[in-house]
Scaffold this motif. Structure first.
Motif, PDB file in Angstrom:
ATOM      1  N   HIS A   1      39.363  32.366  36.128  1.00  0.00           N
ATOM      2  CA  HIS A   1      39.171  33.618  36.864  1.00  0.00           C
ATOM      3  C   HIS A   1      38.324  34.555  36.013  1.00  0.00           C
ATOM      4  O   HIS A   1      38.071  34.292  34.838  1.00  0.00           O
ATOM      5  CB  HIS A   1      40.506  34.282  37.199  1.00  0.00           C
ATOM      6  N   GLY A   2      37.891  35.672  36.615  1.00  0.00           N
ATOM      7  CA  GLY A   2      37.177  36.692  35.875  1.00  0.00           C
ATOM      8  C   GLY A   2      38.115  37.777  35.386  1.00  0.00           C
ATOM      9  O   GLY A   2      39.330  37.564  35.234  1.00  0.00           O
ATOM     10  N   PHE A   3      37.567  38.982  35.177  1.00  0.00           N
ATOM     11  CA  PHE A   3      38.339  40.057  34.555  1.00  0.00           C
ATOM     12  C   PHE A   3      37.651  41.378  34.872  1.00  0.00           C
ATOM     13  O   PHE A   3      36.412  41.483  34.783  1.00  0.00           O
ATOM     14  CB  PHE A   3      38.369  39.832  33.041  1.00  0.00           C
ATOM     15  N   LEU A   4      38.431  42.375  35.263  1.00  0.00           N
ATOM     16  CA  LEU A   4      37.877  43.709  35.522  1.00  0.00           C
ATOM     17  C   LEU A   4      37.702  44.462  34.210  1.00  0.00           C
ATOM     18  O   LEU A   4      38.666  44.633  33.458  1.00  0.00           O
ATOM     19  CB  LEU A   4      38.789  44.497  36.461  1.00  0.00           C
ATOM     20  N   LEU A   5      36.492  44.913  33.957  1.00  0.00           N
ATOM     21  CA  LEU A   5      36.168  45.672  32.740  1.00  0.00           C
ATOM     22  C   LEU A   5      35.777  47.097  33.103  1.00  0.00           C
ATOM     23  O   LEU A   5      34.776  47.634  32.644  1.00  0.00           O
ATOM     24  CB  LEU A   5      35.035  44.987  31.975  1.00  0.00           C
ATOM     25  N   GLY A   6      36.580  47.701  33.958  1.00  0.00           N
ATOM     26  CA  GLY A   6      36.316  49.069  34.398  1.00  0.00           C
ATOM     27  C   GLY A   6      35.777  49.140  35.810  1.00  0.00           C
ATOM     28  O   GLY A   6      35.751  50.223  36.409  1.00  0.00           O
ATOM     29  N   GLU A   7      35.325  48.007  36.355  1.00  0.00           N
ATOM     30  CA  GLU A   7      34.876  48.003  37.743  1.00  0.00           C
ATOM     31  C   GLU A   7      36.065  48.329  38.646  1.00  0.00           C
ATOM     32  O   GLU A   7      37.191  47.951  38.371  1.00  0.00           O
ATOM     33  CB  GLU A   7      34.301  46.630  38.116  1.00  0.00           C
TER      34      GLU A   7
END
Length: 581
Positions: free
Chosen positions: A278-284
């Motif tokens: 999976h990905g990861f939210l970096l402030g989005e």
């Protein structure tokens, strides 16, 4: 025939140069793109870590019946199938979840395996006098204590990783390269070379940090907050740079694998897959982390590269829709083996050859939260139409969670279910679900996004005909998955009056005149005050609260009226509830 699956955790597609990013230093991913076929519409299935890995073994959706789970006795394991057919399977990983209660049946499916120690609070080095780690959050106590334990152990572990060669990423890749060197002239093997990075904590050697202007490695401890973004732009940039620096280190070690593919001319007979869970939210979308609804594409749409020596097509890209459950079918097909009857995934060979469609839709989600579907152009998110998790169950013969067994209290409510089409005649335990995430998943409502018109999913689509088409497809896929009966009521499939888009206004009638964000913030605060017996503040909130309040008004009420020791917990809960857009 040989195959290598080089897997990472929390690898963000939108941060890779191979997918058009110019903010990160990832030349080897660009090199990988030139050597392989890149998929542009590759999606997760079940979230997060171990649910995704169960899909890599079984090729079927996990999240409709179960949350975090070991492999079940009735599961078909792709590596084990290969092993039974004389193909040597070898796992090299520093992913500690394989050795915890909630994942302990995976590694033994392989012929051989190596566990690289020290990653993310792995209980590795024993130090009696532990460092003091201060961590305040409003999370439930079990989660909070788990984080404190993990972060304290991480501080201990890194004391034994002074040089880059000691870093768990370096040791993991080097162990995988040793397997390749030892067996490069042999036939019939599968190597799963799996790295936990770039998952948090973002533990990065200084030379990579300096590439992004970070000269003092102590400015950030590597742990993003898994919280609503409250940091200044400067602080936000620092956290993002740590991820980018770790991604650049990952890229360097991708290069080492490619070097070995070149040196031993493995391209002629070896499949290479590079993927992530999976990905990861970096402030989005104003959030850090991943365990939060809605499940946006920064987390759900993931990078996928594949070299198939029978197909070729290096340097090309594919628009065909695919997802994690298709990986095991592709590997079995490569080795000339039939997939099991219960495997829902399909071989990607036709897509690799000529971009032929292999599936019309992909389902994805977390257990009990939104059920999501995409056709590659649109994403439809179906929210629960209930506020609670009553009548939501886990179906299992392996009653463990991420890091512990189910408690006797959790098991006292179990009944025996006759089983599903894929449990091979086995009845299973039906256990009432316990989940923090699912309790407020309804608040986001049913959503539709047009990824062409709004690729960042910052504006919802209101095309009811598209929503209806995807809803029908979702129902068909749930039927094909033999999903639990209670899901039909939980998501409003059986109620024709349930709206296709938006939020059912009957869910929060107490504050119907408030804007959506404030409606859920008020409800959250009111429930906290009622549950903690603060009756006088309940009355004061009802008197003071007004429909024209803003977020700041509600925040100020907490600061002015509630005891200081409650602020952190209340703000955390309210931030979760009020994050709607």
């Amino acid at each position: 025939m040989k195959a290598i699956m080089l897997m990472f955790d929390s690898l963000n597609k939108h941060m890779l140069s191979a997918y058009g990013c110019d903010e990160t230093i990832t030349p080897n991913f660009q090199r990988l793109r030139e050597k392989t076929v890149r998929f542009n519409n590759f999606y997760v299935g079940s979230m997060p870590c171990m649910p995704a890995r169960r899909e890599i073994h079984t090729g079927r959706y996990n999240f409709l019946h179960r949350s975090w789970s070991p492999l079940e006795p009735f599961d078909d394991s792709m590596p084990e199938i290969l092993k039974k057919h004389g193909i040597h399977t070898h796992l090299v990983t520093d992913h500690k979840h394989y050795w915890r209660d909630g994942g302990a049946t995976y590694h033994s499916r392989y012929n051989t395996y190596e566990f690289i120690r020290g990653q993310e609070g792995d209980a590795w080095k024993g130090v009696v006098n532990k460092p003091d780690y201060q961590y305040e959050s409003g999370e439930p106590e079990e989660i909070k204590q788990r984080r404190i334990t993990s972060r304290t152990q991480h501080q201990i572990n890194v004391q034994f990783m002074k040089n880059e060669d000691d870093h768990h990423l370096a040791r993991t890749i080097n162990s995988g390269l040793e397997f390749i060197r030892t067996n490069q002239s042999a036939d019939n093997w599968f190597l799963q070379l799996e790295c936990f990075d770039p998952h948090e904590p973002f533990f990065v050697p200084e030379k990579y940090l300096k590439m992004y202007g970070i000269d003092d490695p102590s400015v950030f401890d590597g742990w993003p907050p898994y919280y609503f973004v409250t940091e200044s732009e400067e602080r936000k940039s620092v956290i993002q740079k740590y991820y980018k620096a770790l991604l650049t280190m990952v890229d360097a070690y991708v290069g080492k694998v490619l070097d070995h593919m070149d040196e031993y001319d493995l391209w002629k007979d070896t499949m290479l897959i590079v993927n992530t869970d999976h990905g990861f939210l970096l402030g989005e979308h104003d959030w850090w982390g991943k365990n939060i609804m809605p499940l946006y594409n920064e987390v759900a749409s993931i990078p996928f590269f594949i070299w198939h020596p029978q197909c070729g097509q290096a340097g090309e890209s594919r628009e065909a829709l695919a997802q994690t459950i298709d990986i095991p079918a592709t590997l079995l097909d490569f080795f000339g083996l039939d997939k099991p009857a219960d495997m829902q995934g399909v071989s990607l060979k036709p897509a690799i050859m000529s971009d032929d469609a292999v599936r019309e839709h992909a389902l994805f989600g977390y257990h009990g939260c939104h059920v999501n579907i995409t056709d590659g152009r649109y994403v439809y998110m179906r929210a629960p139409v209930e506020r609670n998790i009553d009548e939501l169950y886990e179906y299992t013969l392996m009653p463990t969670r991420i890091n512990r067994r189910f408690t006797p209290g959790e098991l006292q409510g179990l009944t025996l279910h006759p089983g599903f089409s894929f449990t091979k005649g086995c009845p299973v335990m039906k256990i009432p679900a316990e989940s923090v995430m699912t309790r407020g998943a309804d608040r986001f409502g049913h959503r539709l996004y047009d990824l062409v018109a709004h690729p960042k999913q910052d504006c919802q689509c209101r095309d009811l005909s598209v929503a209806e088409r995807l809803l029908v497809a979702m129902e068909q896929m749930l039927l094909a998955s033999d999903s639990p009966d209670e899901l039909w009521g939980r998501y409003g499939f059986t109620d024709a009056s349930t709206p296709l888009l938006g939020l059912d206004p009957t869910l929060v009638p107490e504050f119907s005149e408030y804007a959506s964000e404030l409606r859920y913030g008020m409800l959250c605060l009111l429930q906290h005050l009622e549950n903690s017996g603060q009756d006088s503040l309940v009355q004061r909130l009802k008197v003071c609260g007004r429909p024209d309040w803003t977020r700041n008004d509600l925040w100020q009420f907490v600061l002015d009226e509630l005891p200081a020791e409650q602020h952190q917990a209340v703000f955390y809960k309210m931030a979760l509830e009020m994050r709607l857009n």
